[in-house]
Enzyme design. Structure first.
Site, PDB file in Angstrom:
ATOM      1  N   LYS A  95       0.867  -1.184   0.000  1.00 21.13           N
ATOM      2  CA  LYS A  95       0.000   0.000   0.000  1.00 21.13           C
ATOM      3  C   LYS A  95       0.902   1.232   0.000  1.00 21.13           C
ATOM      4  O   LYS A  95       1.683   1.438   0.938  1.00 21.13           O
ATOM      5  CB  LYS A  95      -0.929   0.008   1.213  1.00 21.13           C
ATOM      6  CG  LYS A  95      -1.894   1.180   1.139  1.00 21.13           C
ATOM      7  CD  LYS A  95      -2.778   1.291   2.354  1.00 21.13           C
ATOM      8  CE  LYS A  95      -3.553   2.588   2.286  1.00 21.13           C
ATOM      9  NZ  LYS A  95      -4.022   3.030   3.587  1.00 21.13           N
ATOM     10  N   GLY A 156      -8.493   8.764   9.858  1.00 21.89           N
ATOM     11  CA  GLY A 156      -8.807   8.789  11.286  1.00 21.89           C
ATOM     12  C   GLY A 156      -9.877   9.785  11.686  1.00 21.89           C
ATOM     13  O   GLY A 156     -10.257   9.852  12.853  1.00 21.89           O
ATOM     14  N   ALA A 182      -9.890   5.493   4.219  1.00 26.09           N
ATOM     15  CA  ALA A 182      -9.691   6.617   5.138  1.00 26.09           C
ATOM     16  C   ALA A 182     -10.939   7.455   5.353  1.00 26.09           C
ATOM     17  O   ALA A 182     -11.611   7.863   4.411  1.00 26.09           O
ATOM     18  CB  ALA A 182      -8.563   7.519   4.688  1.00 26.09           C
ATOM     19  N   GLY A 183     -11.213   7.698   6.613  1.00 25.73           N
ATOM     20  CA  GLY A 183     -12.281   8.625   6.985  1.00 25.73           C
ATOM     21  C   GLY A 183     -13.635   7.982   7.241  1.00 25.73           C
ATOM     22  O   GLY A 183     -14.565   8.652   7.683  1.00 25.73           O
ATOM     23  N   ASN A 204      -9.716   1.371   9.616  1.00 26.66           N
ATOM     24  CA  ASN A 204      -8.801   1.090  10.723  1.00 26.66           C
ATOM     25  C   ASN A 204      -9.273   1.793  12.000  1.00 26.66           C
ATOM     26  O   ASN A 204      -9.807   1.169  12.912  1.00 26.66           O
ATOM     27  CB  ASN A 204      -7.376   1.513  10.362  1.00 26.66           C
ATOM     28  CG  ASN A 204      -6.363   1.136  11.440  1.00 26.66           C
ATOM     29  OD1 ASN A 204      -6.705   0.584  12.474  1.00 26.66           O
ATOM     30  ND2 ASN A 204      -5.119   1.432  11.222  1.00 26.66           N
ATOM     31  N   THR A 205      -9.123   3.133  12.027  1.00 23.77           N
ATOM     32  CA  THR A 205      -9.399   3.876  13.265  1.00 23.77           C
ATOM     33  C   THR A 205     -10.790   3.588  13.828  1.00 23.77           C
ATOM     34  O   THR A 205     -10.950   3.414  15.044  1.00 23.77           O
ATOM     35  CB  THR A 205      -9.243   5.387  13.006  1.00 23.77           C
ATOM     36  OG1 THR A 205      -7.904   5.624  12.572  1.00 23.77           O
ATOM     37  CG2 THR A 205      -9.511   6.201  14.260  1.00 23.77           C
TER      38      THR A 205
END
Lengths: 256, 334
Positions: A95, A156, A182-183, A204-205
């Site tokens: 990645k 995040g 992301a986001g 992830n987050t």
């Protein structure tokens, strides 16, 4: 099935491995998410100290490992990290993150393209993390990236599909799978991205920092599955006015 | 001699904080940005030689202490001891002595240590941009430099002689480091020297200005409290645990993406409490005298540490709070 490069996957949820409260919680969350592809920051990997390394919690026979180049500020650093991954025996899937701004963690499109060009030529299977930029997505697919990973919102932030219109264009025009990255802050965000036609999402987050990461991982799995089914089922047309589910016409007056 | 309260904050403090929402908000912001992780690092004291006279510091020139500077070989041995405990992030610390702790000396050490470590930072005298650039080339990726206090009058009162007497020279150092390409810059104040609210507000503004100007640089913040040392200096503006907790929360709210570093100056109980509030980096098992890991007490320490637990004990405490101790979070090839 999700087909990327030469591999096919049942799950359309990719999961990151940062920010978990412990390796054990991470392992159980990965399990609950049903994911088959996981990202790991190369900067977290410590081959020299396996007893304290994040990889000891990851069954590499079960998961496709996607080491990421987080920490790289330009193409040169990203390429160095890619070479490190290869030398460490982490495979050729990568990645690509080129992030010069530590505050909003937004990727550098120029350096990303530059690094991708060289890495693809060297035989890496490059998953580029990008702004939701349809032209850049075209350019990356053209040089041989097997997927593109546009961001929904800053990493995040959990703000959801802030780049919705641009992501819609990328999906519409894409010749490679589109992974929204992301986001995404909640399962409904993931569901929405999948309903739009994204091929997969990366989270992830939102999982790692949830009060109950394991339950949240499962919720994301369900959100992704629901969104995908919704997309495949074909959404009914939107209208401004009400339209009865059981039309009265013909009932009152009769048709025969 | 207690320069500040040593006891952990009472439950009533936490309750009041929660009612105000500040504790909860700070913790939430930290978890969102950094996750439930705490990065561990160790300080490695190179030298207690110093040509400054600073009223609050154990290394002050006027203090009659045993002075010592580690050779490169000594330093490598100390570093290997720390590596064996699991540390991959080291912070080299020294007093200010341009002839003994020179950029050349530091470069030589960096050349030896860098291949073994994930990250190497320095907390030494301020340098000019060219010196920092050479240190970056040698493998230094972090520079820590505290202004001590932004109150110029107090600054002059406590820095009596030596190059550190120049407020402006010190103020300029973070910019010199940023222009030289240092990736991570640690900034801070020495809590207890002056009015904490005034100092903290100015520090936050300083970091905000730096972040705008040097947008590719990462910043961390540290708020070391004055500790007992060879000097008998009494903190003129001591800060209680309650106020210190408030400071950490305010930093997090003002600078959500800035790492907060916590040293062993604080008690183990208090450090454990701060884990869930906003702290992101912690030292552990520290010694503050040169050579102190392998040959303790051969030289004088900079200050007395409060949390005397081993690195593994601190890591276990972090885990028991539901956070992950992170030993490596960088690559030395970057």
């Amino acid at each position: 099935m999700l087909l990327i490069a030469d591999k096919s996957f049942s799950s359309r949820l990719l999961v990151g491995t940062g920010k978990f409260p412990s390796g054990e919680v991470m392992r159980e969350s990965l399990e609950a998410s049903g994911t088959e592809i996981i990202t790991v920051a190369l900067r977290r990997i410590d081959i020299a100290q396996p007893e304290k390394d994040i990889l000891r919690f990851i069954d590499r026979n079960r998961f496709t490992l996607l080491p990421n180049t987080s920490g790289a500020r330009d193409s040169k650093e990203a390429i160095l990290l890619a070479h490190l991954a290869r030398e460490a025996g982490l495979g050729k899937w990568l990645k690509l993150e080129v992030i010069p701004d530590p505050q909003y963690l937004l990727p550098d499109p120029i350096e990303t393209l530059k690094a991708a060009e060289q890495l693809v030529q060297e035989g890496f299977v490059v998953f580029p993390y990008i702004h939701a930029d349809p032209v850049l997505a075209h350019r990356l697919a053209d040089i041989g990236c097997p997927t593109v990973m546009p961001l929904a919102a800053p990493i995040g932030s959990g703000r959801g599909l802030k780049m919705r219109e641009a992501i819609r264009i990328i999906i519409e025009q894409a010749t490679v799978p589109v992974i929204v990255d992301a986001g995404l802050g909640s399962p409904s965000h993931a569901c929405e991205a999948m309903e739009m036609g994204a091929d997969a999402v990366l989270v992830n987050t939102a999982i790692a920092t949830a009060e109950d990461p394991i339950a949240m991982a499962e919720a994301f799995r369900l959100g992704v599955e629901a969104g995908r089914k919704g997309f495949l089922a074909g959404k009914a047309e939107e209208k401004l006015k009400a339209e009865a589910s059981s039309p009265l016409q013909g009932v009152i007056y009769g048709t025969s | 001699m207690a320069l500040h309260e040593k006891s952990p904050p009472s439950p009533s403090l936490s309750k009041r904080g929660t009612e105000g929402g500040i504790l909860e908000q700070a913790g939430r912001l930290t978890r969102q940005r950094f996750g439930r992780t705490i990065q561990l690092y160790a300080p490695l004291y190179l030298s207690n030689e110093c040509i400054d006279i600073c009223r609050y510091c154990g290394f002050s020139l006027e203090n009659k202490i045993t002075r010592k500077t580690l050779s490169v070989d000594d330093t490598v041995r100390e570093a290997e001891h720390l590596l064996n405990q699991g540390f991959k992030h080291l912070l080299l610390v020294s007093g200010e002595h341009p002839r003994i702790v020179s950029p050349k000396y530091l470069k030589e050490i960096a050349n030896h240590l860098k291949p073994k470590l994930a990250s190497l930072s320095i907390e030494v005298a301020p340098f000019v941009e060219d010196d920092y650039r050479e240190l970056v080339q040698a493998g230094v990726d972090g520079v820590v430099i505290y202004q001590e206090t932004y109150d110029q009058k107090r600054y002059q009162e406590v820095h009596l002689a030596g190059p550190k007497k120049s407020f402006e020279r010190r103020l300029q150092a973070p910019e010199n480091a940023a222009r030289a390409g240092v990736r991570r810059i640690g900034m801070g104040i020495l809590v207890g020297l002056s009015d904490w609210q005034e100092d903290l507000a100015r520090l936050i503004q300083h970091i905000r200005d730096m972040k705008k100007k040097y947008w590719q640089t990462e910043f961390t913040i540290s708020l070391p409290r004055l500790r007992p040392c060879a000097s008998d200096y009494e903190a003129p503006s001591p800060v209680s645990n309650e106020k210190y907790l408030q400071m950490i929360c305010l930093v997090r709210l003002a600078l959500p993406d800035v790492g907060i570093v916590l040293s062993t100056r604080e008690s183990s109980e208090f450090r454990d409490q701060l884990i869930s509030v906003g702290v992101t980096h912690m030292s552990a098992g520290s010694r503050t005298e040169p050579g102190g890991y392998l040959n303790p007490k051969e030289a004088e320490e900079q200050f007395r540490i409060e949390d005397k637990r081993t690195a593994d004990e601190v890591a276990a405490a972090i885990s028991s709070r539901g956070y992950e101790p992170v030993w490596k979070d960088w690559e030395n090839i970057l």
